[in-house]
Design a protein around this motif. Structure first.
Motif, PDB file in Angstrom:
ATOM      1  N   SER A  22      19.894   6.356   3.893  1.00 36.89           N
ATOM      2  CA  SER A  22      19.142   5.217   4.431  1.00 36.89           C
ATOM      3  C   SER A  22      18.052   5.680   5.385  1.00 36.89           C
ATOM      4  O   SER A  22      16.909   5.214   5.317  1.00 36.89           O
ATOM      5  N   ASP A  23      18.400   6.603   6.272  1.00 34.42           N
ATOM      6  CA  ASP A  23      17.418   7.118   7.229  1.00 34.42           C
ATOM      7  C   ASP A  23      16.261   7.821   6.517  1.00 34.42           C
ATOM      8  O   ASP A  23      15.089   7.632   6.868  1.00 34.42           O
ATOM      9  N   ILE A  24      16.591   8.649   5.520  1.00 34.84           N
ATOM     10  CA  ILE A  24      15.574   9.403   4.783  1.00 34.84           C
ATOM     11  C   ILE A  24      14.571   8.462   4.114  1.00 34.84           C
ATOM     12  O   ILE A  24      13.352   8.643   4.226  1.00 34.84           O
ATOM     13  N   PHE A  25      15.083   7.435   3.421  1.00 38.17           N
ATOM     14  CA  PHE A  25      14.176   6.551   2.686  1.00 38.17           C
ATOM     15  C   PHE A  25      13.503   5.511   3.580  1.00 38.17           C
ATOM     16  O   PHE A  25      12.410   5.036   3.260  1.00 38.17           O
ATOM     17  N   THR A  26      14.129   5.181   4.709  1.00 41.04           N
ATOM     18  CA  THR A  26      13.460   4.299   5.667  1.00 41.04           C
ATOM     19  C   THR A  26      12.262   5.019   6.271  1.00 41.04           C
ATOM     20  O   THR A  26      11.177   4.440   6.408  1.00 41.04           O
ATOM     21  N   LYS A  27      12.445   6.291   6.614  1.00 37.12           N
ATOM     22  CA  LYS A  27      11.325   7.091   7.132  1.00 37.12           C
ATOM     23  C   LYS A  27      10.242   7.239   6.066  1.00 37.12           C
ATOM     24  O   LYS A  27       9.046   7.200   6.372  1.00 37.12           O
ATOM     25  N   ALA A  28      10.667   7.416   4.817  1.00 40.63           N
ATOM     26  CA  ALA A  28       9.704   7.575   3.724  1.00 40.63           C
ATOM     27  C   ALA A  28       8.833   6.334   3.573  1.00 40.63           C
ATOM     28  O   ALA A  28       7.646   6.423   3.265  1.00 40.63           O
ATOM     29  N   MET A  29       9.420   5.155   3.800  1.00 43.73           N
ATOM     30  CA  MET A  29       8.645   3.921   3.682  1.00 43.73           C
ATOM     31  C   MET A  29       7.578   3.796   4.765  1.00 43.73           C
ATOM     32  O   MET A  29       6.604   3.073   4.603  1.00 43.73           O
ATOM     33  N   LYS A  30       7.774   4.515   5.879  1.00 43.73           N
ATOM     34  CA  LYS A  30       6.786   4.497   6.962  1.00 43.73           C
ATOM     35  C   LYS A  30       5.746   5.606   6.812  1.00 43.73           C
ATOM     36  O   LYS A  30       4.772   5.644   7.564  1.00 43.73           O
ATOM     37  N   ASP A  31       5.972   6.500   5.863  1.00 43.62           N
ATOM     38  CA  ASP A  31       5.072   7.642   5.674  1.00 43.62           C
ATOM     39  C   ASP A  31       3.648   7.160   5.381  1.00 43.62           C
ATOM     40  O   ASP A  31       3.447   6.349   4.466  1.00 43.62           O
ATOM     41  N   PRO A  32       2.658   7.619   6.130  1.00 47.81           N
ATOM     42  CA  PRO A  32       1.274   7.152   5.958  1.00 47.81           C
ATOM     43  C   PRO A  32       0.745   7.309   4.533  1.00 47.81           C
ATOM     44  O   PRO A  32       0.046   6.431   4.028  1.00 47.81           O
ATOM     45  N   GLU A  33       1.071   8.417   3.883  1.00 46.62           N
ATOM     46  CA  GLU A  33       0.598   8.631   2.513  1.00 46.62           C
ATOM     47  C   GLU A  33       1.225   7.621   1.557  1.00 46.62           C
ATOM     48  O   GLU A  33       0.550   7.096   0.665  1.00 46.62           O
ATOM     49  N   PHE A  34       2.508   7.332   1.749  1.00 44.88           N
ATOM     50  CA  PHE A  34       3.184   6.359   0.897  1.00 44.88           C
ATOM     51  C   PHE A  34       2.616   4.963   1.128  1.00 44.88           C
ATOM     52  O   PHE A  34       2.333   4.237   0.176  1.00 44.88           O
ATOM     53  N   VAL A  35       2.444   4.592   2.382  1.00 50.54           N
ATOM     54  CA  VAL A  35       1.899   3.270   2.712  1.00 50.54           C
ATOM     55  C   VAL A  35       0.494   3.117   2.139  1.00 50.54           C
ATOM     56  O   VAL A  35       0.149   2.082   1.565  1.00 50.54           O
ATOM     57  N   SER A  36      -0.315   4.178   2.260  1.00 50.40           N
ATOM     58  CA  SER A  36      -1.677   4.145   1.723  1.00 50.40           C
ATOM     59  C   SER A  36      -1.650   4.002   0.204  1.00 50.40           C
ATOM     60  O   SER A  36      -2.424   3.220  -0.376  1.00 50.40           O
ATOM     61  N   TYR A  37      -0.751   4.737  -0.437  1.00 51.44           N
ATOM     62  CA  TYR A  37      -0.634   4.664  -1.895  1.00 51.44           C
ATOM     63  C   TYR A  37      -0.276   3.249  -2.344  1.00 51.44           C
ATOM     64  O   TYR A  37      -0.871   2.715  -3.284  1.00 51.44           O
ATOM     65  N   THR A  38       0.707   2.648  -1.694  1.00 51.72           N
ATOM     66  CA  THR A  38       1.143   1.316  -2.114  1.00 51.72           C
ATOM     67  C   THR A  38       0.041   0.279  -1.943  1.00 51.72           C
ATOM     68  O   THR A  38      -0.078  -0.643  -2.756  1.00 51.72           O
ATOM     69  N   LYS A  39      -0.754   0.424  -0.903  1.00 51.79           N
ATOM     70  CA  LYS A  39      -1.866  -0.516  -0.704  1.00 51.79           C
ATOM     71  C   LYS A  39      -2.880  -0.386  -1.831  1.00 51.79           C
ATOM     72  O   LYS A  39      -3.350  -1.380  -2.377  1.00 51.79           O
ATOM     73  N   LYS A  40      -3.227   0.848  -2.172  1.00 54.12           N
ATOM     74  CA  LYS A  40      -4.193   1.083  -3.247  1.00 54.12           C
ATOM     75  C   LYS A  40      -3.640   0.640  -4.602  1.00 54.12           C
ATOM     76  O   LYS A  40      -4.393   0.196  -5.467  1.00 54.12           O
ATOM     77  N   ALA A  41      -2.328   0.766  -4.771  1.00 57.23           N
ATOM     78  CA  ALA A  41      -1.699   0.407  -6.044  1.00 57.23           C
ATOM     79  C   ALA A  41      -1.395  -1.081  -6.151  1.00 57.23           C
ATOM     80  O   ALA A  41      -0.993  -1.561  -7.212  1.00 57.23           O
ATOM     81  N   GLY A  42      -1.561  -1.802  -5.055  1.00 58.36           N
ATOM     82  CA  GLY A  42      -1.298  -3.233  -5.076  1.00 58.36           C
ATOM     83  C   GLY A  42       0.176  -3.574  -4.990  1.00 58.36           C
ATOM     84  O   GLY A  42       0.604  -4.654  -5.403  1.00 58.36           O
ATOM     85  N   LEU A  43       0.979  -2.660  -4.445  1.00 56.87           N
ATOM     86  CA  LEU A  43       2.418  -2.884  -4.311  1.00 56.87           C
ATOM     87  C   LEU A  43       2.718  -3.513  -2.955  1.00 56.87           C
ATOM     88  O   LEU A  43       2.219  -3.048  -1.925  1.00 56.87           O
ATOM     89  N   ASN A  44       3.526  -4.541  -2.944  1.00 49.90           N
ATOM     90  CA  ASN A  44       3.846  -5.267  -1.725  1.00 49.90           C
ATOM     91  C   ASN A  44       5.139  -4.748  -1.104  1.00 49.90           C
ATOM     92  O   ASN A  44       6.231  -5.026  -1.595  1.00 49.90           O
ATOM     93  N   LEU A  45       5.021  -3.965  -0.021  1.00 52.31           N
ATOM     94  CA  LEU A  45       6.208  -3.440   0.637  1.00 52.31           C
ATOM     95  C   LEU A  45       6.956  -4.575   1.329  1.00 52.31           C
ATOM     96  O   LEU A  45       6.356  -5.432   1.966  1.00 52.31           O
ATOM     97  N   ALA A  46       8.283  -4.568   1.193  1.00 53.10           N
ATOM     98  CA  ALA A  46       9.109  -5.644   1.754  1.00 53.10           C
ATOM     99  C   ALA A  46      10.458  -5.075   2.170  1.00 53.10           C
ATOM    100  O   ALA A  46      11.488  -5.371   1.585  1.00 53.10           O
TER     101      ALA A  46
END
Length: 329
Positions: free
Chosen positions: A275-299
């Motif tokens: 849980s900790d590993i993937f929660t941190k991954a969701m905050k990762d700037p590269e991941f967040v940037s990717y999801t925005k460009k891909a049109g994915l809605n983080l929730a």
């Protein structure tokens, strides 16, 4: 019915949480363990190229920054409309080294009696994202609005084939809701994931798809496809000129969800680390940037919140599928 549709849209579409405030949640009291000590397998129940595969690979890449040099290998286990991959997650050795991405279909398969399991047979870790369905057609299709599409479909009953990611999948239900609300008759064509369905649409083998914006955005930007409407409460930021279904007079709000899940029986201490590993991954700037460009809605939701959501969503999906005739009696 109006209330059912709005809620069955996995009200999650409007429940997105700010990542800045998210934490590991339900496993905070667990002791620390040395994890991982070997490579991890991540099961994806859907084919390469679809929204689930895309968000999962990006998330795993971010998560590998916190796995002590161990790799996370994504394995696409497809078949059975998502049943094969979900079963593989459920039956995996509960040691924390085989994880999986569970999806909306975990709650839509049981009403159809397509799988011998339910959400109760999995241990939820975190919810990752939600995505609204969108009606997309070829760029040269003879309709440019939802109304024109509906008028054409009414004039040509059963001639339009709409691709989805499997019988009874979220995108099949989305198309079914649209057909029910607009009074049109169409053919539903199943594929093993949204990726193959979109490929078929680009090749003009089918006339439309009812998948997410993220799963068609590259082809739309390339001028191969066009989106006629999104089944959300607001317009998609990637395509602000595309109106919602509700703006076009069709009261349908519907979408999918995805999250990380484990087989039952994993040590709580290991689950907490995951849980900790993937929660941190969701905050990762590269991941967040990717999801925005891909049109994915983080929730994001932590494990306790995700578990509560799964129960509520299962009940709502069951009701919705019954209302459009997809529930097997």
């Amino acid at each position: 019915m109006k209330k059912t549709l709005a809620v069955a849209a996995v009200s999650a579409l409007s429940l997105s949480l700010l990542l800045a405030g998210c934490g590991g949640g339900g496993d905070k009291g667990a002791k620390k363990v040395d994890y991982p000590t070997k490579n991890i397998t991540m099961i994806c129940p859907w084919g390469a190229g679809g929204g689930t595969d895309a968000v999962l690979r990006a998330l795993c890449k971010a998560a590998e920054k916190d796995t002590k040099g161990k790799t996370i290998t994504v394995s696409n286990v497809t078949g059975g409309g998502g049943a094969t991959g979900h079963a593989a997650i459920m039956k995996a050795k509960p040691d924390g080294y085989t994880i999986g991405m569970i999806t909306f279909e975990l709650n839509s398969m049981p009403p159809q009696k397509l799988a011998p399991f339910t959400y109760k047979d999995f241990d939820p870790v975190i919810r990752v994202n939600t995505d609204a369905a969108a009606l997309t057609v070829p760029k040269d299709a003879p309709y440019n609005t939802l109304k024109e599409f509906v008028d054409y479909a009414k004039a040509h009953p059963d001639e339009i084939s709409i691709g989805n990611s499997a019988p009874g999948s979220v995108w099949h239900i989305a198309a079914g809701l649209m057909a029910q609300k607009t009074g049109i008759k169409v053919k539903h064509v199943p594929f093993e994931g949204a990726g193959p369905a979109v490929t078929a649409l680009v090749g003009h083998h089918i006339q439309a798809v009812s998948v997410s914006v993220a799963e068609v955005q590259s082809q739309v930007k390339a001028g191969q496809l066009k989106i006629l409407g999104v089944m959300d409460t607001k317009r998609d930021p990637l395509f602000p000129d595309v109106p919602t279904f509700k703006e076009q007079g069709v009261d349908v709000v519907f979408g999918t969800w995805r999250g990380i899940g484990l087989p039952k029986g994993v040590d709580p201490a290991i689950k907490a680390q995951i849980s900790d590993i993937f929660t941190k991954a969701m905050k990762d700037p590269e991941f967040v940037s990717y999801t925005k460009k891909a049109g994915l809605n983080l929730a994001y939701q932590n494990s306790d919140e995700f578990a509560k959501f799964l129960k509520e969503n299962a009940e709502l999906v069951d009701t919705t599928m019954d209302s459009i005739g997809l529930k097997k009696k």
